[in-house]
Design an enzyme around this catalytic site. Structure first.
Site, PDB file in Angstrom:
ATOM      1  N   GLY A  57      23.586  56.888  74.726  1.00 35.82           N
ATOM      2  CA  GLY A  57      23.204  55.608  76.361  1.00 35.82           C
ATOM      3  C   GLY A  57      22.859  56.801  77.569  1.00 35.82           C
ATOM      4  CB  CYS A  68      26.826  52.249  74.371  1.00 36.46           C
ATOM      5  SG  CYS A  68      25.744  51.157  75.957  1.00 36.46           S
ATOM      6  CB  CYS A  85      22.565  44.954  59.034  1.00 37.85           C
ATOM      7  SG  CYS A  85      21.740  42.930  60.289  1.00 37.85           S
ATOM      8  CB  SER A 145      14.076  60.208  64.982  1.00 39.64           C
ATOM      9  OG  SER A 145      12.653  58.630  66.004  1.00 39.64           O
ATOM     10  CG  ASP A 187       6.889  56.978  64.507  1.00 43.18           C
ATOM     11  OD1 ASP A 187       8.045  57.349  64.509  1.00 43.18           O
ATOM     12  OD2 ASP A 187       6.215  56.503  65.870  1.00 43.18           O
ATOM     13  CG  ASP A 188      11.811  56.032  63.902  1.00 44.34           C
ATOM     14  OD1 ASP A 188      11.347  55.382  64.572  1.00 44.34           O
ATOM     15  OD2 ASP A 188      11.407  57.345  65.053  1.00 44.34           O
ATOM     16  CG  ASN A 202      28.465  50.579  70.147  1.00 45.24           C
ATOM     17  OD1 ASN A 202      26.568  50.367  70.112  1.00 45.24           O
ATOM     18  ND2 ASN A 202      28.037  51.435  68.546  1.00 45.24           N
ATOM     19  N   GLY A 203      28.602  47.656  71.431  1.00 40.37           N
ATOM     20  CA  GLY A 203      28.220  46.442  70.678  1.00 40.37           C
ATOM     21  C   GLY A 203      27.873  45.323  71.193  1.00 40.37           C
ATOM     22  CB  CYS A 235      19.165  42.456  66.850  1.00 44.60           C
ATOM     23  SG  CYS A 235      20.436  43.145  65.994  1.00 44.60           S
ATOM     24  CB  CYS A 270      15.478  44.071  62.354  1.00 44.47           C
ATOM     25  SG  CYS A 270      15.650  45.375  61.824  1.00 44.47           S
ATOM     26  CE1 TYR A 306      14.246  56.715  68.111  1.00 40.07           C
ATOM     27  CE2 TYR A 306      14.887  54.341  68.152  1.00 40.07           C
ATOM     28  CZ  TYR A 306      14.930  55.992  68.580  1.00 40.07           C
ATOM     29  OH  TYR A 306      13.858  55.996  69.624  1.00 40.07           O
ATOM     30  CB  CYS A 358      22.830  48.048  62.503  1.00 40.03           C
ATOM     31  SG  CYS A 358      21.006  48.071  62.775  1.00 40.03           S
TER      32      CYS A 358
END
Length: 493
Positions: A59, A33, A469, A314, A376-377, A133-134, A413, A472, A273, A267
């Site tokens: 968002g 978001c 971070c 992206s 690609d990402d 946002n989170g 995540c 993932c 991305y 992150c």
């Protein structure tokens, strides 16, 4: 971003929200978001409208604004894009010099108006509005405790937890907010507004981006700096991990709710991305960082080919970086149709494979008879990569070599990015060679974790190493916070 509390979907595996990923035509991750705040500008609502428009990519399901004139709130929220939710007459009714705004992507449960932000409440000290946002990872536990002691929740959003914690406290607003932030676990950027104050906070690790700017004497806050450019504001700085800013009639008061300073761990997917290429984070421009990812990818996994193309939008920056490093020409081999909209309907499951052509087209005259490097990402489930490789082959590409400018995405995540069940993450159970065969590519390579850090850091590697971070991607690079408060950093954060 706000999650809706539904324990059966929010905690189905080892990670918060594992398995809650919404399967769409393209298996990209959906995050995050966007929040936008203004303090001290007479046209706060209009500034926020343009700021939220710049953050629309974070968002697309709902948008909202809450504005204070110093005595009362004026607010509006709606489902859809910013331009669909607000019009000129509506904006003119939102009078005041303090505002917070939000664009939302919901990750679990239904997307509904009740959960659109900012959330607005009446409490003992007046009006309270909250936008975030989170994700609050321990929100279900706190919610159960609050309900057992008499709290009545109006939404299914985890954001409402913070409002209840503040409202139940006997301390003043700032003291109550500090206690609330020290109670919750997660990655978040908060904007909290009363009739005459604005509070701004970032989680103790800075997992979610949040920056401060200025426009004249007014203070501006946004999830990404591209929103500052839109309204003509200057960038001041990023909000630091564990920081709590208070803005009132006396000005800006800088402080912290978490006295233990942690190394920032933004992150990594923001760089890869999520963020717009014209945004800056930690002093690094996203377009430049992605170009370096492409260049580093070429150094690590060169393949001889005729053209390089990026999956729009992206991956364009990374494709340019790969092309510049190798000397292979960059071409627009794939074109994105920007007008399919958010509500593209697939009439039947059988048409799913054809559906990708509604959004992407291969340029036959560019790729026909050519050896193509497709940049690609990320790869999540692998379904999108296979469809795009097949698009290029159908358009006449004689070879398709896939290069992914991130490490293999192996783990859901911990902090709640909308991810599928671990079993659906193709890299969690398959080798690179197996993935290559599954997506029908001639070769496949991923950027190494070390290469990603090097690319993002650029000339400031000493300042950035470990500041991401990356849990993932690989268990050797975890950055997480356990519920018992024990930090487990495997990447030197």
């Amino acid at each position: 971003m706000s999650h809706e509390i539904a324990p059966h979907t929010l905690w189905t595996g080892d990670y918060y929200n594992e398995g809650a990923g919404k399967e769409g035509l393209f298996d990209k991750l959906k995050e995050e978001c966007g929040v936008f705040g203004v303090y001290g500008h007479p046209d706060a609502a209009s500034l926020s409208y343009y700021g939220l428009h710049a953050l629309q990519h974070r968002g697309e399901e709902s948008a909202g604004l809450c504005v204070s004139d110093g005595e009362e709130f004026h607010f509006h929220r709606g489902m859809g894009l910013v331009k669909e939710v607000f019009d000129k007459d509506l904006l003119s009714s939102l009078t005041g010099s303090i505002s917070i705004g939000h664009v939302r992507y919901s990750t679990s449960g239904d997307s509904k108006l009740a959960n659109a932000q900012p959330l607005v409440f009446k409490y003992r000290a007046g009006d309270l509005a909250v936008a975030t946002n989170g994700n609050i990872v321990n929100a279900p536990q706190i919610r159960r405790e609050l309900e057992e002691s008499g709290s009545i929740f109006q939404t299914t959003s985890d954001t409402e937890v913070i409002a209840h914690l503040i409202a139940r406290s006997s301390k003043d607003l700032v003291g109550a907010a500090k206690d609330a932030f020290n109670r919750i676990v997660g990655g978040y950027a908060f904007l909290i507004m009363t009739n005459d104050k604005l509070l701004v906070a970032s989680d103790p690790h800075g997992l979610r981006p949040l920056s401060m700017g200025k426009l004249g004497d007014a203070y501006i806050f946004a999830s990404e700096t591209c929103a500052f450019e839109t309204i003509g504001a200057e960038i001041v700085r990023d909000i630091e991990p564990g920081e709590l800013l208070v803005l009132d009639r006396e000005g800006l008061h800088e402080g912290r709710f978490d006295e233990k300073k942690h190394r920032k761990a933004l992150c990594a997917m923001e760089y890869i991305y999520f963020a717009r290429p014209d945004s800056d984070m930690n002093g690094s421009n996203q377009h430049a960082a992605r170009k370096r990812m492409g260049s580093q990818m070429a150094i690590e996994s060169f393949v001889d080919a005729d053209i390089v193309t990026g999956v729009p939008d992206s991956s364009i920056s990374a494709a340019i970086g790969y092309a510049e490093q190798t000397g292979i020409p960059y071409e627009l081999g794939l074109i994105k149709n920007k007008y399919t909209g958010r509500t593209f309907i697939q009439p039947s499951q059988e048409l799913r494979e054809q559906g990708v052509k509604m959004k992407l087209s291969a340029v036959r005259r560019v790729v026909e008879g050519r050896r193509v490097v497709m940049i690609d990402d990320s790869i999540v489930r692998g379904t999108t990569s296979r469809r795009i490789v097949n698009l290029l082959r159908e358009a006449g590409a004689v070879e398709v070599h896939v290069r992914i400018t991130s490490p293999p995405f192996k783990n859901p995540c911990f902090y709640g990015i909308d991810t599928p069940d671990r079993r659906e993450l193709i890299a969690s159970s398959r080798s690179i060679e197996e993935i290559c065969r599954e997506i029908n590519a001639d070769s496949l390579a991923f950027l190494s974790p070390e290469g990603l850090i090097t690319a993002i850091a650029g000339n400031n590697e000493a300042d950035y190493k470990g500041g991401l971070c990356m849990a993932c991607f690989d268990n050797d690079y975890p950055t997480r916070l356990d519920f018992d408060g024990e930090e487990k950093f495997g990447c030197g954060c």
